[in-house]
Write a protein that holds these residues in place. Structure first.
Motif, PDB file in Angstrom:
ATOM      1  N   PRO A  54      -4.619   0.014  12.852  1.00 39.35           N
ATOM      2  CA  PRO A  54      -4.036  -0.040  11.492  1.00 39.35           C
ATOM      3  C   PRO A  54      -5.008  -0.540  10.436  1.00 39.35           C
ATOM      4  CG  PRO A  54      -2.495  -0.894  13.119  1.00 39.35           C
ATOM      5  CD  PRO A  54      -3.789  -0.675  13.845  1.00 39.35           C
ATOM      6  N   ASP A  55      -5.957  -1.403  10.821  1.00 39.53           N
ATOM      7  CA  ASP A  55      -6.907  -1.919   9.837  1.00 39.53           C
ATOM      8  C   ASP A  55      -7.881  -0.851   9.382  1.00 39.53           C
ATOM      9  OD1 ASP A  55      -5.671  -4.337  10.098  1.00 39.53           O
ATOM     10  OD2 ASP A  55      -7.132  -5.146  11.542  1.00 39.53           O
ATOM     11  N   LYS A  56      -7.984   0.242  10.159  1.00 44.02           N
ATOM     12  CA  LYS A  56      -8.917   1.309   9.801  1.00 44.02           C
ATOM     13  C   LYS A  56      -8.315   2.322   8.823  1.00 44.02           C
ATOM     14  CE  LYS A  56     -11.905  -0.309  12.757  1.00 44.02           C
ATOM     15  NZ  LYS A  56     -13.178  -0.924  12.320  1.00 44.02           N
ATOM     16  N   VAL A  57      -7.020   2.178   8.541  1.00 45.15           N
ATOM     17  CA  VAL A  57      -6.356   3.125   7.652  1.00 45.15           C
ATOM     18  C   VAL A  57      -6.822   2.891   6.224  1.00 45.15           C
ATOM     19  CG1 VAL A  57      -4.136   3.977   6.825  1.00 45.15           C
ATOM     20  CG2 VAL A  57      -4.375   3.194   9.182  1.00 45.15           C
ATOM     21  N   SER A  58      -7.032   3.962   5.528  1.00 48.59           N
ATOM     22  CA  SER A  58      -7.482   3.850   4.142  1.00 48.59           C
ATOM     23  C   SER A  58      -6.412   3.195   3.280  1.00 48.59           C
ATOM     24  CB  SER A  58      -7.812   5.248   3.597  1.00 48.59           C
ATOM     25  OG  SER A  58      -8.109   5.191   2.216  1.00 48.59           O
ATOM     26  N   THR A  59      -6.868   2.430   2.333  1.00 44.33           N
ATOM     27  CA  THR A  59      -5.929   1.740   1.437  1.00 44.33           C
ATOM     28  C   THR A  59      -5.171   2.702   0.541  1.00 44.33           C
ATOM     29  OG1 THR A  59      -7.740   1.434  -0.133  1.00 44.33           O
ATOM     30  CG2 THR A  59      -7.310  -0.366   1.426  1.00 44.33           C
ATOM     31  N   THR A  60      -5.705   3.903   0.388  1.00 42.78           N
ATOM     32  CA  THR A  60      -5.030   4.900  -0.461  1.00 42.78           C
ATOM     33  C   THR A  60      -3.962   5.681   0.303  1.00 42.78           C
ATOM     34  OG1 THR A  60      -6.729   6.548   0.067  1.00 42.78           O
ATOM     35  CG2 THR A  60      -7.089   5.159  -1.883  1.00 42.78           C
ATOM     36  N   SER A  61      -3.846   5.452   1.601  1.00 42.19           N
ATOM     37  CA  SER A  61      -2.859   6.175   2.402  1.00 42.19           C
ATOM     38  C   SER A  61      -1.454   5.718   2.040  1.00 42.19           C
ATOM     39  CB  SER A  61      -3.114   5.948   3.887  1.00 42.19           C
ATOM     40  OG  SER A  61      -4.415   6.391   4.248  1.00 42.19           O
ATOM     41  N   SER A  62      -0.507   6.611   2.218  1.00 41.60           N
ATOM     42  CA  SER A  62       0.891   6.297   1.922  1.00 41.60           C
ATOM     43  C   SER A  62       1.473   5.398   2.998  1.00 41.60           C
ATOM     44  CB  SER A  62       1.699   7.585   1.821  1.00 41.60           C
ATOM     45  OG  SER A  62       1.695   8.272   3.073  1.00 41.60           O
ATOM     46  N   ALA A  63       2.642   4.863   2.700  1.00 40.39           N
ATOM     47  CA  ALA A  63       3.304   3.980   3.662  1.00 40.39           C
ATOM     48  C   ALA A  63       3.702   4.734   4.929  1.00 40.39           C
ATOM     49  CB  ALA A  63       4.544   3.355   3.009  1.00 40.39           C
ATOM     50  N   ALA A  64       4.090   6.004   4.771  1.00 43.47           N
ATOM     51  CA  ALA A  64       4.472   6.800   5.945  1.00 43.47           C
ATOM     52  C   ALA A  64       3.271   7.035   6.861  1.00 43.47           C
ATOM     53  CB  ALA A  64       5.050   8.135   5.490  1.00 43.47           C
ATOM     54  N   GLU A  65       2.105   7.299   6.282  1.00 43.97           N
ATOM     55  CA  GLU A  65       0.907   7.507   7.081  1.00 43.97           C
ATOM     56  C   GLU A  65       0.507   6.225   7.811  1.00 43.97           C
ATOM     57  OE1 GLU A  65      -1.939   8.915   4.308  1.00 43.97           O
ATOM     58  OE2 GLU A  65      -1.240  10.999   4.367  1.00 43.97           O
ATOM     59  N   LYS A  66       0.619   5.096   7.120  1.00 43.37           N
ATOM     60  CA  LYS A  66       0.299   3.822   7.764  1.00 43.37           C
ATOM     61  C   LYS A  66       1.250   3.534   8.916  1.00 43.37           C
ATOM     62  CE  LYS A  66      -1.723   1.653   3.643  1.00 43.37           C
ATOM     63  NZ  LYS A  66      -1.625   0.531   2.665  1.00 43.37           N
ATOM     64  N   ALA A  67       2.532   3.822   8.710  1.00 43.45           N
ATOM     65  CA  ALA A  67       3.520   3.594   9.776  1.00 43.45           C
ATOM     66  C   ALA A  67       3.252   4.503  10.972  1.00 43.45           C
ATOM     67  CB  ALA A  67       4.925   3.813   9.234  1.00 43.45           C
ATOM     68  N   ALA A  68       2.855   5.762  10.711  1.00 40.36           N
ATOM     69  CA  ALA A  68       2.565   6.698  11.795  1.00 40.36           C
ATOM     70  C   ALA A  68       1.360   6.239  12.599  1.00 40.36           C
ATOM     71  CB  ALA A  68       2.334   8.093  11.239  1.00 40.36           C
TER      72      ALA A  68
END
Length: 362
Positions: free
Chosen positions: A106-120
């Motif tokens: 999860p820490d590698k997810v871009s900060t511009t990603s949506s909440a749904a993408e982060k949850a996935a």
């Protein structure tokens, strides 16, 4: 559970329904317009329906097995999630997990990603971590290979022995309930075809499951035949023991349901044959009695009609001769060929008469 109930219910109405529609469609395709189609109850209609019913049952059996295998494939397993073979070592497993962590942490997810993408992404990482934690523990890995993901709920189990005892207990309960259900259905008159073989197969499958649970290695048939074939053909990923057992259970249940459907069709109307013969004999005897009673009644009525002529034998003989002559004449004149011949003679005579009249006038 709901899918199993729907599949079980489907076995009792879908084959007959599909056979009816398929037979109607085939008659419409292969019988020319205007030609008579076999009527229900006729010998050809019954023969065609029997063959189509066998085909539908076999096709539905194959589809049910395919559906069960597809569900297993879609659900996947921890090895597929991590992308490692069944023989992966602990070191290779940890190395693979570290590489996947770089991609799905999860820490590698871009900060511009949506909440749904982060949850996935977080959900994928949690699943990968669960798979790594299960397979890296020798006891849990042994249990997972044989019992599937349900071992995650067995929190009281710590060693291989604990997992095996719990698994054998649950399997014993499952087969006890299944065997009791089969006996109850047999008492109620259902699933009569091959019921003794069914009990024997269920007992054999129980022994196979217990043996697979206790064996430190995979079954030889899986290791040497089934899984190498799947790897060579790339049809699907290799089976784990718990997946193979789930497929065998589904195959056993559906096979015996299919057998209960096909048994009466393949054997034909054997049972109740004596009763059918007895009914036919009774009907023939009743018909013979009716014929005899009718003959007696006709004779009595004829006797009453001819009673006034009983004293005069000559009149009686004359009446009978007249009736005979009338019957013969009536039968002959009512014949189609005789009427046609008479009509042709009359037409020829009329034509000759008209020609003669024309000659006289001229």
């Amino acid at each position: 559970m709901a899918n199993d109930l729907l599949s079980l219910a489907g076995w009792y109405f879908l084959p007959n329904l599909a056979t009816t529609y398929l037979q109607t469609a085939l008659y419409a395709v292969f019988i020319r317009a205007g030609d008579p189609k076999p009527v229900p109850g006729s010998l050809r209609h019954q023969r065609d329906r029997k063959r189509l019913f066998i085909f539908v049952i076999a096709a539905y059996l194959l589809y049910t097995v395919y559906e069960a295998d597809y569900q297993l494939l879609r659900t996947g397993d921890f090895y597929q999630d991590l992308g490692v073979p069944h023989s992966v070592s602990e070191r290779e497993l940890q190395s693979r997990f570290r590489r996947l962590t770089v991609q799905y942490h999860p820490d590698k997810v871009s900060t511009t990603s949506s909440a749904a993408e982060k949850a996935a992404v977080e959900g994928v990482y949690i699943q990968l971590k669960l798979a790594r934690d299960t397979l890296v523990d020798p006891a849990k890995r042994f249990a997972y290979d044989r019992f599937g993901p349900e071992i995650l709920q067995w929190r009281q189990c710590k060693t291989v022995r604990d997992f095996v005892i719990t698994g054998v207990q649950r399997t014993t309960v499952y087969y006890s309930i299944s065997g009791s259900a089969l006996v109850l259905l047999g008492v109620l008159g259902y699933l009569q075809q091959g019921k003794y073989w069914r009990y024997l197969v269920m007992a054999g499958l129980f022994v196979v499951e217990v043996q697979m649970m206790m064996s430190p290695t995979f079954p030889a048939a899986m290791e040497q035949v089934i899984n190498p074939f799947l790897l060579a053909t790339k049809w699907r990923s290799p089976y784990l023991p718990f997946q193979m057992l789930a497929l065998l259970r589904k195959l056993t249940i559906t096979f015996f349901i299919a057998l209960s459907q096909l048994g009466p069709v393949l054997q034909g109307p054997q049972t109740g044959g004596a009763d059918n013969d007895a009914v036919t004999a009774q009907q023939l005897e009743r018909m013979d009695a009716v014929v005899k009673a009718t003959d007696q009644e006709v004779s009595r009525l004829m006797g009453l009609e001819l009673m006034p002529f009983a004293a005069d034998q000559a009149s009686t003989r004359g009446l009978r001769m007249s009736l005979k002559e009338w019957l013969v004449r009536n039968t002959i004149t009512n014949d189609a060929e005789v009427r046609g011949a008479i009509q042709s003679v009359l037409d020829r005579r009329r034509g000759e008469g008209q020609v003669g009249s024309s000659q006289m006038l001229s």
